[in-house]
Write a protein that holds these residues in place. Sequence first.
Motif, PDB file in Angstrom:
ATOM      1  N   THR A  78       0.831  -1.207   0.000  1.00 38.00           N
ATOM      2  CA  THR A  78       0.000   0.000   0.000  1.00 38.00           C
ATOM      3  C   THR A  78       0.864   1.254   0.000  1.00 38.00           C
ATOM      4  N   LYS A  79       1.903   1.264   0.842  1.00 40.37           N
ATOM      5  CA  LYS A  79       2.802   2.422   0.894  1.00 40.37           C
ATOM      6  C   LYS A  79       3.497   2.636  -0.444  1.00 40.37           C
ATOM      7  N   ARG A  80       3.985   1.541  -1.032  1.00 43.70           N
ATOM      8  CA  ARG A  80       4.711   1.641  -2.299  1.00 43.70           C
ATOM      9  C   ARG A  80       3.791   2.139  -3.416  1.00 43.70           C
ATOM     10  N   SER A  81       2.596   1.601  -3.458  1.00 40.16           N
ATOM     11  CA  SER A  81       1.644   2.017  -4.490  1.00 40.16           C
ATOM     12  C   SER A  81       1.270   3.487  -4.339  1.00 40.16           C
ATOM     13  N   ALA A  82       1.118   3.929  -3.085  1.00 41.77           N
ATOM     14  CA  ALA A  82       0.755   5.325  -2.843  1.00 41.77           C
ATOM     15  C   ALA A  82       1.852   6.268  -3.329  1.00 41.77           C
ATOM     16  N   LEU A  83       3.106   5.891  -3.110  1.00 42.30           N
ATOM     17  CA  LEU A  83       4.212   6.726  -3.579  1.00 42.30           C
ATOM     18  C   LEU A  83       4.275   6.760  -5.104  1.00 42.30           C
ATOM     19  N   LYS A  84       4.105   5.608  -5.725  1.00 45.59           N
ATOM     20  CA  LYS A  84       4.207   5.541  -7.182  1.00 45.59           C
ATOM     21  C   LYS A  84       3.027   6.213  -7.883  1.00 45.59           C
ATOM     22  N   ALA A  85       1.945   6.423  -7.137  1.00 45.51           N
ATOM     23  CA  ALA A  85       0.764   7.063  -7.723  1.00 45.51           C
ATOM     24  C   ALA A  85       0.810   8.587  -7.622  1.00 45.51           C
ATOM     25  N   LEU A  86       1.854   9.126  -7.004  1.00 41.88           N
ATOM     26  CA  LEU A  86       1.976  10.573  -6.867  1.00 41.88           C
ATOM     27  C   LEU A  86       2.201  11.241  -8.225  1.00 41.88           C
ATOM     28  N   SER A  87       2.002  12.531  -8.253  1.00 39.80           N
ATOM     29  CA  SER A  87       2.223  13.295  -9.476  1.00 39.80           C
ATOM     30  C   SER A  87       3.703  13.255  -9.859  1.00 39.80           C
ATOM     31  N   ALA A  88       3.976  12.794 -11.073  1.00 43.56           N
ATOM     32  CA  ALA A  88       5.363  12.707 -11.535  1.00 43.56           C
ATOM     33  C   ALA A  88       5.985  14.083 -11.713  1.00 43.56           C
ATOM     34  N   ASP A  89       5.179  15.085 -11.986  1.00 44.48           N
ATOM     35  CA  ASP A  89       5.708  16.435 -12.149  1.00 44.48           C
ATOM     36  C   ASP A  89       6.127  17.035 -10.810  1.00 44.48           C
ATOM     37  N   ARG A  90       5.357  16.741  -9.777  1.00 40.75           N
ATOM     38  CA  ARG A  90       5.622  17.352  -8.472  1.00 40.75           C
ATOM     39  C   ARG A  90       6.567  16.518  -7.607  1.00 40.75           C
ATOM     40  N   TYR A  91       6.494  15.185  -7.726  1.00 38.00           N
ATOM     41  CA  TYR A  91       7.270  14.317  -6.838  1.00 38.00           C
ATOM     42  C   TYR A  91       8.096  13.285  -7.610  1.00 38.00           C
ATOM     43  N   PRO A  92       8.899  13.702  -8.573  1.00 46.94           N
ATOM     44  CA  PRO A  92       9.649  12.717  -9.366  1.00 46.94           C
ATOM     45  C   PRO A  92      10.631  11.892  -8.538  1.00 46.94           C
ATOM     46  N   HIS A  93      11.231  12.500  -7.524  1.00 45.13           N
ATOM     47  CA  HIS A  93      12.230  11.775  -6.744  1.00 45.13           C
ATOM     48  C   HIS A  93      11.591  10.816  -5.741  1.00 45.13           C
ATOM     49  N   LEU A  94      10.436  11.173  -5.221  1.00 41.61           N
ATOM     50  CA  LEU A  94       9.722  10.240  -4.352  1.00 41.61           C
ATOM     51  C   LEU A  94       9.300   8.997  -5.133  1.00 41.61           C
ATOM     52  N   ILE A  95       8.840   9.204  -6.346  1.00 40.69           N
ATOM     53  CA  ILE A  95       8.448   8.066  -7.182  1.00 40.69           C
ATOM     54  C   ILE A  95       9.668   7.207  -7.497  1.00 40.69           C
ATOM     55  N   GLU A  96      10.763   7.856  -7.835  1.00 39.86           N
ATOM     56  CA  GLU A  96      11.997   7.144  -8.153  1.00 39.86           C
ATOM     57  C   GLU A  96      12.482   6.304  -6.971  1.00 39.86           C
ATOM     58  N   ALA A  97      12.280   6.825  -5.756  1.00 48.84           N
ATOM     59  CA  ALA A  97      12.780   6.155  -4.550  1.00 48.84           C
ATOM     60  C   ALA A  97      11.729   5.276  -3.874  1.00 48.84           C
ATOM     61  N   ALA A  98      10.591   5.077  -4.504  1.00 46.23           N
ATOM     62  CA  ALA A  98       9.489   4.344  -3.866  1.00 46.23           C
ATOM     63  C   ALA A  98       9.917   2.960  -3.385  1.00 46.23           C
ATOM     64  N   ASP A  99      10.613   2.218  -4.230  1.00 45.53           N
ATOM     65  CA  ASP A  99      11.041   0.871  -3.835  1.00 45.53           C
ATOM     66  C   ASP A  99      12.081   0.930  -2.724  1.00 45.53           C
ATOM     67  N   ALA A 100      13.047   1.836  -2.856  1.00 41.60           N
ATOM     68  CA  ALA A 100      14.114   1.939  -1.859  1.00 41.60           C
ATOM     69  C   ALA A 100      13.586   2.397  -0.506  1.00 41.60           C
ATOM     70  N   MET A 101      12.528   3.208  -0.504  1.00 35.22           N
ATOM     71  CA  MET A 101      11.992   3.727   0.745  1.00 35.22           C
ATOM     72  C   MET A 101      11.049   2.752   1.436  1.00 35.22           C
ATOM     73  N   THR A 102      10.642   1.713   0.740  1.00 36.57           N
ATOM     74  CA  THR A 102       9.722   0.744   1.333  1.00 36.57           C
ATOM     75  C   THR A 102      10.322  -0.652   1.431  1.00 36.57           C
ATOM     76  N   ASP A 103      11.588  -0.779   1.096  1.00 36.76           N
ATOM     77  CA  ASP A 103      12.265  -2.067   1.222  1.00 36.76           C
ATOM     78  C   ASP A 103      13.750  -1.801   1.431  1.00 36.76           C
ATOM     79  N   CYS A 104      14.439  -2.759   2.016  1.00 39.22           N
ATOM     80  CA  CYS A 104      15.860  -2.592   2.321  1.00 39.22           C
ATOM     81  C   CYS A 104      16.614  -3.781   1.735  1.00 39.22           C
ATOM     82  N   GLU A 105      17.281  -3.554   0.607  1.00 46.35           N
ATOM     83  CA  GLU A 105      17.983  -4.649  -0.060  1.00 46.35           C
ATOM     84  C   GLU A 105      19.218  -5.095   0.716  1.00 46.35           C
ATOM     85  N   ASP A 106      19.937  -4.155   1.306  1.00 43.65           N
ATOM     86  CA  ASP A 106      21.162  -4.457   2.050  1.00 43.65           C
ATOM     87  C   ASP A 106      20.947  -4.046   3.504  1.00 43.65           C
TER      88      ASP A 106
END
Length: 226
Positions: free
Chosen positions: A174-202
Amino acid sequence: MSTVIAPSVPRAELSRDAFVDRALAIADTEGIAAVTVRRIAQEFGVTPMALYWHIRSKEELLDAMGDRFFAGLEPLPVGDDWVEQLRAAVAALVASLRRHPGAAHLAAPRVMYCDAGRDLAEQTLATLRAAGFSVAQAADVARHAMQTAVMLVTNEAGAEPHVAAEMRQALLDTKRSALKALSADRYPHLIEAADAMTDCEDVDGYYDFGVDMFVAGARATLGPTA
């Protein structure tokens, strides 16, 4: 809600440590709200009154859970390198908190109320004072060290320790989808970081980076001679 131990538990196994162990396990899988004296009694197949010989209230149980994080911590390494000593103190605390992230927030309020917590605080303050920090600065650094360790564990991306295990993935989705659904014009970096901000690979890298950032900040506070 399922119990883990059959109703017939030998009285020898009914101990304060056993109750705390079970409470920490429940907090990790179901969240801290699921930890009650009645629930622990049910897990051991006894009445709540049977626990009162060891733990008299939920508040005492939560305190004992917080105290557990300081038990068994090794003394700080001996030497003149206060930076490495501070890093070792924070890293050891983080490692202890990571064992039971669902209850990690209980540690900070207990650091001054159990011998092991006071020992850690005393060693850390002694290290900082010897390094040249004032009394007030040393107290601030020690306080922030505790808060940083708790923050790193309770805010690990993807962990969601405050939520029952079976609900975590749905919450993350839900958190990831909400970030990716944001306006790309206003929040391009939040969308770009959606996966990194909701999961920790390392995960280990995340903790190492967090501890290093804190220690670097403490070192900068002392000045160029540190």
